[in-house]
Design a protein around this motif. Structure first.
Motif, PDB file in Angstrom:
ATOM      1  N   SER A  21       0.814  -1.195   0.006  1.00  0.00           N
ATOM      2  CA  SER A  21      -0.006   0.107  -0.045  1.00  0.00           C
ATOM      3  C   SER A  21       0.858   1.313  -0.043  1.00  0.00           C
ATOM      4  N   GLY A  22       1.913   1.260   0.847  1.00  0.00           N
ATOM      5  CA  GLY A  22       2.941   2.565   0.684  1.00  0.00           C
ATOM      6  C   GLY A  22       3.274   2.745  -0.577  1.00  0.00           C
ATOM      7  N   LEU A  23       4.004   1.368  -1.396  1.00  0.00           N
ATOM      8  CA  LEU A  23       4.342   1.723  -2.502  1.00  0.00           C
ATOM      9  C   LEU A  23       3.683   2.268  -3.424  1.00  0.00           C
ATOM     10  N   ARG A  24       2.215   1.719  -3.432  1.00  0.00           N
ATOM     11  CA  ARG A  24       1.210   2.029  -4.606  1.00  0.00           C
ATOM     12  C   ARG A  24       0.887   3.605  -4.176  1.00  0.00           C
ATOM     13  N   ARG A  25       0.857   3.985  -3.091  1.00  0.00           N
ATOM     14  CA  ARG A  25       0.863   5.485  -2.725  1.00  0.00           C
ATOM     15  C   ARG A  25       1.802   6.440  -3.533  1.00  0.00           C
ATOM     16  N   ALA A  26       3.063   5.923  -3.190  1.00  0.00           N
ATOM     17  CA  ALA A  26       4.095   6.609  -3.594  1.00  0.00           C
ATOM     18  C   ALA A  26       3.968   6.657  -5.234  1.00  0.00           C
ATOM     19  N   TYR A  27       3.650   5.691  -5.794  1.00  0.00           N
ATOM     20  CA  TYR A  27       3.650   5.678  -7.365  1.00  0.00           C
ATOM     21  C   TYR A  27       2.520   6.621  -7.624  1.00  0.00           C
ATOM     22  N   ASP A  28       1.203   6.524  -6.960  1.00  0.00           N
ATOM     23  CA  ASP A  28       0.261   7.137  -7.117  1.00  0.00           C
ATOM     24  C   ASP A  28       0.464   8.824  -7.350  1.00  0.00           C
ATOM     25  N   GLU A  29       1.286   9.253  -6.286  1.00  0.00           N
ATOM     26  CA  GLU A  29       1.493  10.483  -6.298  1.00  0.00           C
ATOM     27  C   GLU A  29       2.354  11.039  -7.239  1.00  0.00           C
ATOM     28  N   LEU A  30       3.319  10.126  -7.501  1.00  0.00           N
ATOM     29  CA  LEU A  30       4.350  10.565  -8.620  1.00  0.00           C
ATOM     30  C   LEU A  30       3.523  10.348 -10.108  1.00  0.00           C
ATOM     31  N   LEU A  31       2.612   9.579 -10.267  1.00  0.00           N
ATOM     32  CA  LEU A  31       2.028   9.642 -11.504  1.00  0.00           C
ATOM     33  C   LEU A  31       0.915  10.739 -11.631  1.00  0.00           C
ATOM     34  N   ASP A  32       0.551  11.186 -10.559  1.00  0.00           N
ATOM     35  CA  ASP A  32      -0.112  12.292 -10.524  1.00  0.00           C
ATOM     36  C   ASP A  32       0.352  13.680 -10.748  1.00  0.00           C
ATOM     37  N   GLU A  33       1.758  13.601 -10.485  1.00  0.00           N
ATOM     38  CA  GLU A  33       2.514  14.850 -10.959  1.00  0.00           C
ATOM     39  C   GLU A  33       2.861  14.896 -12.393  1.00  0.00           C
ATOM     40  N   VAL A  34       3.104  13.511 -12.738  1.00  0.00           N
ATOM     41  CA  VAL A  34       3.467  13.343 -14.265  1.00  0.00           C
ATOM     42  C   VAL A  34       2.494  13.939 -15.158  1.00  0.00           C
ATOM     43  N   THR A  35       0.964  13.370 -14.564  1.00  0.00           N
ATOM     44  CA  THR A  35      -0.062  13.541 -15.515  1.00  0.00           C
ATOM     45  C   THR A  35      -0.396  15.229 -15.434  1.00  0.00           C
ATOM     46  N   ALA A  36      -0.072  15.793 -14.408  1.00  0.00           N
ATOM     47  CA  ALA A  36      -0.269  17.211 -14.111  1.00  0.00           C
ATOM     48  C   ALA A  36       0.515  17.987 -15.384  1.00  0.00           C
ATOM     49  N   GLY A  37       1.716  17.420 -15.691  1.00  0.00           N
ATOM     50  CA  GLY A  37       2.440  17.865 -16.939  1.00  0.00           C
ATOM     51  C   GLY A  37       3.069  19.340 -16.394  1.00  0.00           C
ATOM     52  N   GLY A  38       3.540  20.023 -17.668  1.00  0.00           N
ATOM     53  CA  GLY A  38       3.628  21.607 -17.495  1.00  0.00           C
ATOM     54  C   GLY A  38       5.303  21.627 -17.068  1.00  0.00           C
ATOM     55  N   PHE A  39       6.130  20.735 -17.326  1.00  0.00           N
ATOM     56  CA  PHE A  39       7.334  20.641 -16.916  1.00  0.00           C
ATOM     57  C   PHE A  39       8.439  21.329 -17.915  1.00  0.00           C
ATOM     58  N   GLY A  40       9.271  22.271 -17.510  1.00  0.00           N
ATOM     59  CA  GLY A  40      10.468  22.937 -18.206  1.00  0.00           C
ATOM     60  C   GLY A  40      11.654  22.315 -18.214  1.00  0.00           C
ATOM     61  N   PRO A  41      12.623  22.465 -18.838  1.00  0.00           N
ATOM     62  CA  PRO A  41      13.611  22.212 -19.135  1.00  0.00           C
ATOM     63  C   PRO A  41      14.630  21.858 -17.756  1.00  0.00           C
ATOM     64  N   PRO A  42      15.511  20.984 -17.572  1.00  0.00           N
ATOM     65  CA  PRO A  42      16.286  20.627 -16.535  1.00  0.00           C
ATOM     66  C   PRO A  42      17.435  21.384 -16.332  1.00  0.00           C
ATOM     67  N   PRO A  43      17.968  21.670 -15.071  1.00  0.00           N
ATOM     68  CA  PRO A  43      19.223  22.332 -15.109  1.00  0.00           C
ATOM     69  C   PRO A  43      20.431  21.503 -15.724  1.00  0.00           C
ATOM     70  N   ALA A  44      21.290  22.064 -16.041  1.00  0.00           N
ATOM     71  CA  ALA A  44      22.277  21.446 -16.974  1.00  0.00           C
ATOM     72  C   ALA A  44      22.782  20.142 -16.160  1.00  0.00           C
ATOM     73  N   GLY A  45      23.108  19.093 -17.063  1.00  0.00           N
ATOM     74  CA  GLY A  45      23.387  17.750 -16.550  1.00  0.00           C
ATOM     75  C   GLY A  45      22.313  17.123 -15.892  1.00  0.00           C
ATOM     76  N   GLN A  46      21.059  17.664 -15.575  1.00  0.00           N
ATOM     77  CA  GLN A  46      20.045  16.631 -14.837  1.00  0.00           C
ATOM     78  C   GLN A  46      19.053  16.180 -15.901  1.00  0.00           C
ATOM     79  N   LEU A  47      18.287  15.351 -15.252  1.00  0.00           N
ATOM     80  CA  LEU A  47      17.214  14.584 -16.392  1.00  0.00           C
ATOM     81  C   LEU A  47      16.098  15.301 -16.631  1.00  0.00           C
ATOM     82  N   THR A  48      15.540  15.254 -17.777  1.00  0.00           N
ATOM     83  CA  THR A  48      14.311  15.831 -18.208  1.00  0.00           C
ATOM     84  C   THR A  48      13.116  14.984 -17.522  1.00  0.00           C
ATOM     85  N   ALA A  49      11.948  15.305 -17.491  1.00  0.00           N
ATOM     86  CA  ALA A  49      10.874  14.777 -17.109  1.00  0.00           C
ATOM     87  C   ALA A  49      10.618  13.442 -17.843  1.00  0.00           C
TER      88      ALA A  49
END
Length: 157
Positions: free
Chosen positions: A4-32
């Protein structure tokens, strides 16, 4: 083992991904997109280790350091960007959670674990698989959630 904790962590992360609106990352870091691809590939690695534990294999291994940007970029292209990657992550995380629920007492099986999360976490030894899954839930996923939020906030975090 309870997922259940693992599922909640994924749900929160996937909600963030679904919200979108990401900008570019700082140099050397990963994109969304690269972050979501990384998580999906990592889920596959964790699922493989979980399957080995469930099968009673005498040796199980988990090392996400085998992931590299070229493979992530290929996965981003293959899945057509963030929406396709979100669908992939829903599938890989769902599979991992379902496997975790089957672990029972085998969750304490030692798995050779190599895990690095910046300066926050450095593991290079066998750990009970339940402990590695707990670190994934409480450290790894929240770290990437924070990265995604930073990308939405314009890199000010």
């Amino acid at each position: 083992m309870d997922s259940s904790g693992l599922r909640r962590a994924y749900d929160e992360l996937l909600d963030e991904v679904t919200a979108g609106g990401f900008g570019p990352p700082p140099a050397g870091q990963l994109t969304a997109e690269q972050i979501v691809a990384h998580l999906a590939v990592n889920d596959e690695l964790m699922s493989e280790a979980t399957e080995a534990v469930l099968a009673g294999a005498p040796f199980a291994y988990y090392d996400p350091e085998t992931l590299h940007r070229g493979a992530l970029d290929a996965l981003v292209a293959e899945h057509g960007g963030l929406d396709g990657l979100a669908t992939l992550l829903r599938a890989t995380s769902g599979r991992l959670c379902a496997l975790v629920e089957r672990l029972g007492p085998t969750a304490d099986t030692p798995v050779e674990t190599h895990l690095r999360e910046g300066f926050d976490l450095w593991v290079d030894e066998p750990l009970p698989w339940s402990r590695t899954l707990d670190l994934h839930t409480r450290v790894h996923l929240p770290k990437h959630l924070a990265q995604l939020r930073m990308l939405r906030d314009g890199g000010d975090a």
